[in-house]
Design an enzyme around this catalytic site. Sequence first.
Site, mmCIF file in Angstrom:
data_model
loop_
_atom_site.group_PDB
_atom_site.id
_atom_site.type_symbol
_atom_site.label_atom_id
_atom_site.label_comp_id
_atom_site.label_asym_id
_atom_site.label_seq_id
_atom_site.Cartn_x
_atom_site.Cartn_y
_atom_site.Cartn_z
ATOM 1 C CG HIS A 161 -1.929 0.903 1.439
ATOM 2 N ND1 HIS A 161 -3.325 0.688 1.411
ATOM 3 C CD2 HIS A 161 -1.874 2.363 1.375
ATOM 4 C CE1 HIS A 161 -4.001 1.722 1.773
ATOM 5 N NE2 HIS A 161 -3.170 2.718 1.488
ATOM 6 C CG LEU A 162 1.755 5.610 -2.119
ATOM 7 C CD1 LEU A 162 3.120 5.373 -2.615
ATOM 8 C CD2 LEU A 162 0.963 6.586 -3.107
ATOM 9 C CG HIS A 163 4.170 2.880 3.226
ATOM 10 N ND1 HIS A 163 3.959 1.859 2.398
ATOM 11 C CD2 HIS A 163 5.345 2.766 3.851
ATOM 12 C CE1 HIS A 163 5.105 0.985 2.414
ATOM 13 N NE2 HIS A 163 5.813 1.606 3.489
ATOM 14 C CB VAL A 164 5.354 9.033 1.917
ATOM 15 C CG1 VAL A 164 6.308 10.202 2.098
ATOM 16 C CG2 VAL A 164 4.575 9.236 0.502
#
Length: 146
Positions: free
Chosen positions: A95-98
């Site tokens: 899941h996209l995460h920064v």
Amino acid sequence: MSTDLFCEIVAGERPAFVVHSDEVAVSFLDARPLFKGHVLVVPRRHVETLADLPAADVGPFFARVQAVARAVEEAMEAAGTFVAMNNHVSQSVPHLHVHVVPRNRKDGLRGFFWPRTRYDSDDEARAYAEAIAKALAQGEAAGAAE
């Protein structure tokens, strides 16, 4: 909708120390931070990588990342922040995460071999989350006043 750890946090099905949540993104403390105050910013919508994030969502999502970076620096009294993301390789949750990590000179972070730490207790983690949330709210209030 895909079900992953971050989707569960976004849905409120899994506990996390949330510092901010809105219609675009949810920001919460990393359970295994590089340094205390390390925050993950995830889009509310499930996308796996940056390439999967619709173009119309990029600006609003990164506005949240920018606000969290300011708040982490202020709340942690850090000299700066390290902001990074992985796409597929080294991406532990699909899941996209920064990552927004507080940084100071000579803090020991070198290259890409990062030591991880833990919060001493839920109370300590909650205090870090609350400090960042407060700084984020103050930043949003200041931005609205401009």
